[in-house]
Design an enzyme around this catalytic site. Structure first.
Site, mmCIF file in Angstrom:
data_model
loop_
_atom_site.group_PDB
_atom_site.id
_atom_site.type_symbol
_atom_site.label_atom_id
_atom_site.label_comp_id
_atom_site.label_asym_id
_atom_site.label_seq_id
_atom_site.Cartn_x
_atom_site.Cartn_y
_atom_site.Cartn_z
ATOM 1 N N ARG A 43 0.836 -1.213 0.000
ATOM 2 C CA ARG A 43 0.000 0.000 0.000
ATOM 3 C C ARG A 43 0.864 1.255 0.000
ATOM 4 O O ARG A 43 0.551 2.240 -0.665
ATOM 5 C CB ARG A 43 -0.962 -0.024 1.195
ATOM 6 C CG ARG A 43 -2.001 1.086 1.135
ATOM 7 C CD ARG A 43 -3.107 0.904 2.162
ATOM 8 N NE ARG A 43 -2.616 1.039 3.522
ATOM 9 C CZ ARG A 43 -3.379 0.866 4.603
ATOM 10 N NH1 ARG A 43 -4.651 0.546 4.477
ATOM 11 N NH2 ARG A 43 -2.880 0.989 5.809
ATOM 12 N N LYS B 87 -2.406 7.193 1.158
ATOM 13 C CA LYS B 87 -2.188 7.389 2.600
ATOM 14 C C LYS B 87 -1.066 8.416 2.743
ATOM 15 O O LYS B 87 0.097 8.077 2.962
ATOM 16 C CB LYS B 87 -1.851 6.052 3.267
ATOM 17 C CG LYS B 87 -2.202 6.037 4.738
ATOM 18 C CD LYS B 87 -2.326 4.617 5.239
ATOM 19 C CE LYS B 87 -2.157 4.552 6.731
ATOM 20 N NZ LYS B 87 -3.084 5.380 7.484
HETATM 21 N N1 PXG Z 1 -9.121 4.830 7.246
HETATM 22 C C1 PXG Z 1 -8.172 5.767 7.383
HETATM 23 C C2 PXG Z 1 -8.438 7.137 6.883
HETATM 24 C C3 PXG Z 1 -6.954 5.442 7.986
HETATM 25 O O1 PXG Z 1 -6.006 6.366 8.086
HETATM 26 C C4 PXG Z 1 -7.775 3.188 8.309
HETATM 27 C C5 PXG Z 1 -8.943 3.573 7.691
HETATM 28 C C6 PXG Z 1 -7.604 1.755 8.732
HETATM 29 O O2 PXG Z 1 -6.665 1.106 7.890
HETATM 30 P P1 PXG Z 1 -5.793 -0.132 8.377
HETATM 31 O O3 PXG Z 1 -5.022 -0.503 7.180
HETATM 32 O O4 PXG Z 1 -4.955 0.363 9.532
HETATM 33 O O5 PXG Z 1 -6.741 -1.169 8.800
HETATM 34 C C7 PXG Z 1 -6.748 4.130 8.498
HETATM 35 C C8 PXG Z 1 -5.506 3.740 9.229
HETATM 36 C C9 PXG Z 1 -3.914 5.574 14.307
HETATM 37 C C10 PXG Z 1 -3.839 5.951 12.880
HETATM 38 O O6 PXG Z 1 -2.884 5.724 14.993
HETATM 39 C C11 PXG Z 1 -4.319 5.100 11.873
HETATM 40 C C12 PXG Z 1 -4.222 5.497 10.547
HETATM 41 C C13 PXG Z 1 -3.714 6.714 10.285
HETATM 42 C C14 PXG Z 1 -3.258 7.533 11.277
HETATM 43 C C15 PXG Z 1 -3.306 7.159 12.583
HETATM 44 O O7 PXG Z 1 -5.002 5.171 14.737
HETATM 45 N N2 PXG Z 1 -4.582 4.761 9.440
#
Ligand code: PXG
Length: 292
Positions: free
Chosen positions: A52, A151
Site C-alpha cells: 500500500r 495514505k
Molecule cells: N481509514 C483511514 C483514513 C486510515 O487512516 C484506516 C482507515 C484503517 O486502515 P488499516 O489498514 O490500519 O486497517 C486508516 C488507518 C492511528 C492511525 O494511529 C491510523 C491510521 C492513520 C493515522 C493514525 O489510529 N490509518
C-alpha cells in the site's frame, strides 16, 4: 534507554533523529506513511502495508529509496534495535528537503524514517462496553480531488473531523462522503451487521481500503457470514443489529451509539465479539516473524 529511530539507513537515538525544516513532508504534507503493528514477535500483514505504501508513493510519483524487501528488513531491524515484541510501527517516506516552492523536482532525496514504539490503545472499556460516536460536519475528501486511497502525510481532513468529535465529547467521528453516504471514521473503517450479514461501504464511497478491513471481511467469510460492500446512509447504521470500526491501532472496536441513537441493545454484538476473537487469534499466528 532511548528509542532508536531508523532514519535514512541508520539507527539513531530519538533525540538525534532530526529532519530539515525544508523537508516537503513538513512544508506541504508531501509524503506517504503506514501504521503497522507487531504482536508477540510477528509483524502483522507487513507485505500488505508495504504494498500500500508503494501504491500511494507511485501515485505521488515519489520514489521510495529502498526495495520492498529492504524496507521489510528495515522495519524488522528497527523492532530488534528497540527489543520490541509488541509494537506500533510508523513507516514514513517524504519528498525530502527542497526549496520553498511546491516543485517536487527540487527535492533530490526522499527522507525515510521508521519509528517503532509501544502501542497506545483505547481504554479497555471501549472493547467491553462499546464506543459512542457522532457524525461530523466535515465530509471525507472527494476521491476525485484527493483520493483517500493515498495514505499521504496530509491528514487535515481527518484531523478536522477528529476535532469535531472531541468537541462533541466522543472519541471518534463518523465521516460521510460529500453526497452524504457513510464513508469511514478518522483513522478506521466502519462495518455493520444486519440479519447475520456483514456490510461495509465500498471504496468509491471515499475511504481508505484498510488492511484490517480486508482481514475482517476474510474472517467473516470463513465464518460463513455473507459479506457485502454497499453504499449506506446514517439510517442504515442507526438501525443495524451491530456496528464496529476496524483499524491497525484500534483493531475491532464495537460501536453502540451513533448521534444519540442506540444500536440495537447498546451492547457489543455477538458477531462483533466473534470477529474480535478470530482477529485476535489471527494476529498471534499470522505475520512476518523476527527475533528480539
Ligand atoms: N481509514 C483511514 C483514513 C486510515 O487512516 C484506516 C482507515 C484503517 O486502515 P488499516 O489498514 O490500519 O486497517 C486508516 C488507518 C492511528 C492511525 O494511529 C491510523 C491510521 C492513520 C493515522 C493514525 O489510529 N490509518
Amino acid at each position: 534507554m532511548e528509542l532508536k529511530i531508523y532514519l535514512n539507513g541508520k539507527l539513531v537515538n530519538a533525540s538525534e533523529a532530526k529532519i530539515s525544516v525544508y523537508d516537503h513532508g513538513l512544508l506541504y504534507g508531501d509524503g506517504v506513511f503506514e501504521g503497522i503493528r507487531s504482536y508477540g514477535g510477528l509483524v502483522f500483514k507487513l507485505n500488505d502495508h508495504i504494498d500500500r505504501l508503494f501504491e500511494s508513493a507511485h501515485t505521488l510519483m515519489l520514489t521510495i529509496p529502498l526495495t520492498r524487501q529492504q524496507l521489510a528488513q528495515a522495519v524488522i531491524k528497527t523492532l530488534q534495535a528497540n527489543k520490541l515484541k509488541d509494537a506500533y510501527i510508523r513507516l514514513v517516506v517524504t519528498r525530502g528537503p527542497g526549496d520553498l516552492g511546491l516543485d517536487p523536482r527540487k527535492c533530490k532525496k526522499a527522507t525515510l524514517f521508521i519509528i517503532a514504539d509501544k502501542i497506545v490503545l483505547y481504554p479497555e472499556e471501549v472493547y467491553r462496553e462499546g464506543m459512542k460516536i457522532v457524525t461530523v460536519p466535515t465530509p471525507r475528501n472527494l476521491p476525485e480531488a484527493l483520493n483517500p486511497q493515498i495514505k499521504s502525510l496530509n491528514y487535515l481532513n481527518n484531523i478536522l473531523a477528529k476535532i469535531e468529535a472531541i468537541n462533541a465529547g466522543v472519541p471518534e467521528a463518523l465521516m460521510l462522503s460529500a453526497h452524504g453516504y457513510v464513508a469511514e471514521c478518522t483513522g478506521d473503517n466502519i462495518f455493520i451487521v444486519r440479519d447475520g450479514a456483514l456490510l461495509t461501504p465500498p471504496p468509491y464511497a471515499g475511504l481508505l481500503k484498510g488492511i484490517t478491513r480486508a482481514c475482517v471481511m476474510d474472517l467473516a467469510r470463513k465464518m460463513k457470514m455473507p459479506v457485502r460492500e454497499e453504499m449506506m446512509t446514517r439510517h442504515d447504521l442507526y438501525n443495524a443489529d451491530e456496528c464496529f470500526l476496524t483499524g491497525t491501532a484500534a483493531e475491532i472496536a464495537p460501536i453502540v451509539k451513533i448521534d444519540g441513537r442506540a444500536i440495537a441493545d447498546e451492547k457489543p454484538g455477538k458477531w462483533t465479539l466473534k470477529l474480535m476473537q478470530a482477529f485476535h487469534k489471527a494476529t498471534r499466528l499470522d505475520g512476518v516473524r523476527y527475533r528480539v
